[in-house]
Scaffold this active site. Structure first.
Site, PDB file in Angstrom:
ATOM      1  N   HIS A 168      10.925 -14.773   2.336  1.00  0.00           N
ATOM      2  CA  HIS A 168       9.682 -14.225   1.776  1.00  0.00           C
ATOM      3  C   HIS A 168      10.021 -13.037   0.888  1.00  0.00           C
ATOM      4  CE1 HIS A 168       5.210 -13.134   2.522  1.00  0.00           C
ATOM      5  NE2 HIS A 168       5.680 -12.250   1.663  1.00  0.00           N
ATOM      6  N   HIS A 193       0.074 -15.731   3.280  1.00  0.00           N
ATOM      7  CA  HIS A 193       0.037 -14.299   3.545  1.00  0.00           C
ATOM      8  C   HIS A 193      -1.213 -14.069   4.398  1.00  0.00           C
ATOM      9  CE1 HIS A 193       2.962 -14.029   0.367  1.00  0.00           C
ATOM     10  NE2 HIS A 193       2.911 -12.717   0.288  1.00  0.00           N
ATOM     11  N   GLU A 199      -2.591  -9.111   6.757  1.00  0.00           N
ATOM     12  CA  GLU A 199      -1.761  -7.991   6.299  1.00  0.00           C
ATOM     13  C   GLU A 199      -2.605  -6.720   6.327  1.00  0.00           C
ATOM     14  OE1 GLU A 199       1.213  -6.678   2.627  1.00  0.00           O
ATOM     15  OE2 GLU A 199       0.002  -8.480   2.460  1.00  0.00           O
TER      16      GLU A 199
END
Length: 424
Positions: free
Chosen positions: A73, A223, A226
């Site tokens: 990543h 994603h 976060e």
């Protein structure tokens, strides 16, 4: 500091004597004991590993041997843009604003110059493959094409896998998603989306994205969560969608910071479902420690890390990756996975089975990228490895200045030290 003895010539082969190899990164059929690490003699011939055998007792250790490193990543398109920001970002949202403002500078030459620097650093530190997320809204971004050209140039040194990075709602849009997915599939990439930290309804757009991935035979990379809001449930929604669509082994989630803010029993339950459903987790300690719980004139109280120990206890595969390097999301870093692992071990208390943690930057991310030759050290595999001047995982952890030797195709490399990209 322990030095690295030279390889010994044996006819048409090279012998690396008494290499300490962690069991977690060695082909299981070659392990000689239940110990977390043991010493082996490794023979290299014609650029491949020709033999791995138990070492004779008594001789001095010859180093700590790991497979080539794999970075699951990263963001090559954003790399080395921090110097163009007015000031360090106050948090995730301001970092997003700063990178959006910087895009006016993203010419083909600018993207190539910065991304090339990132690949040089990764290669010099022992990385053999990486997955780079590339921001993509509607039309294919120039960075997708530029980094695709770099991937071709770097074939044989660093394998570059591209993943689109698109808002979930955009990717689920029936007029936009198929166009993106078709191009990603044509270019051999991975379909990626970001999920806002807290979203009220995720099942419907996720179903659309999973259906899209099945139609074009694409792996998925999200994603997710976060942030530090305990109400975030993006990870849960992805786990549930993976089960509904039978996508085991094809889904990766990066970040997962908000999982660390939730009740332990709640987290254990969803991690257990993720493990059973074949989802993989990538933790990004360097960026998340920098960006999460970032407040002016205040020491952070929350670490902003995915709960790695709990994930491993649940049987969920965990990789550790570099994420952002030299950009508003993380101004530091050097595409050095061993640095990321050191930080993770210290701050996440990954001390139990220390030698096992080398899997986080080798075999586990190799499985994420589904690499044909990126897994454990085994006979017949390319002789691409990292050799460290330590006799054990503990010695390596205790001495940050440990010598490092990177081997590619059976030969130690001595790459030049590229300067930091000039501010332009």
């Amino acid at each position: 500091m322990r030095s690295l003895p030279a390889a010994q010539r044996q006819g048409d082969a090279l012998l690396l004597a008494r290499q300490t190899i962690p069991a977690a990164v060695l082909d299981p059929i070659l392990r000689t004991a239940d110990a977390a690490e043991a010493t082996y003699d490794v023979q290299v011939r014609d650029g491949r590993i020709a033999a791995i055998a138990p070492a004779a007792a008594g001789a001095a250790p010859g180093g700590l041997l790991l497979p080539g490193l794999v970075d699951a990543h990263v963001h090559l398109d954003k790399t080395a843009t921090f110097d163009r920001a007015a000031h360090p970002a106050s948090g995730l949202m301001e970092a997003i604003e700063q990178i959006q403002a910087d895009r006016v500078r993203w010419t083909d030459a600018d993207i190539a110059r910065r991304a090339e620097w990132g690949l040089q650093r990764a290669w010099s530190h022992g990385t053999v493959a990486l997955r780079t997320h590339i921001d993509w809204s509607d039309a294919p971004p120039r960075s997708w094409q530029v980094i695709g050209e770099l991937a071709s140039d770097w074939r044989g040194r660093v394998a570059v896998q591209r993943a689109s990075l698109t808002a979930l709602a955009t990717l689920a849009d029936p007029g936009k998603g198929p166009v993106i997915a078709e191009r990603v599939a044509r270019d051999g990439g991975v379909l990626g989306a970001f999920i806002v930290p807290v979203a009220a309804e995720l099942a419907q757009p996720l179903d659309a994205v999973f259906t899209l991935a099945a139609r074009f035979d694409l792996d998925l990379d999200f994603h997710v969560d976060e942030g530090l809001d305990p109400a975030a449930r993006g990870f849960d929604a992805v786990v549930a969608a993976t089960a509904r669509h039978g996508f085991a082994g094809r889904v990766t989630c990066g970040h997962g910071c908000a999982l660390g803010t939730r009740p332990p029993e709640d987290v254990a339950a969803v991690l257990g479902r993720a493990a059973a459903g074949g989802v993989r987790l990538v933790s990004l300690p360097l960026t998340n420690l920098f960006l999460q719980d970032r407040r002016a004139s205040a020491t952070p109280r929350q670490r902003g890390l995915a709960p790695m120990r709990e994930a491993l206890a649940a049987g969920l595969p965990v990789a550790i990756a570099s994420d952002n390097v030299g950009d508003p999301f993380h101004p530091y870093g050097d595409y050095d996975l061993l640095e990321a692992l050191r930080v993770a071990v210290r701050v996440a208390h990954l001390d139990d089975g220390l030698a096992d943690q080398f899997a986080r930057i080798t075999t586990e991310p190799a499985a994420v990228l589904r690499l044909p030759h990126g897994g454990p050290l085994r006979i017949g595999a390319p002789a691409d490895f990292v050799r460290l001047g330590a006799a054990s995982a503990h010695e390596w952890m205790a001495r940050p200045g440990t010598a490092r030797e990177v081997w590619r195709d059976g030969i130690p490399i001595d790459p030049p030290e590229p300067a930091w990209p000039e501010r332009k």
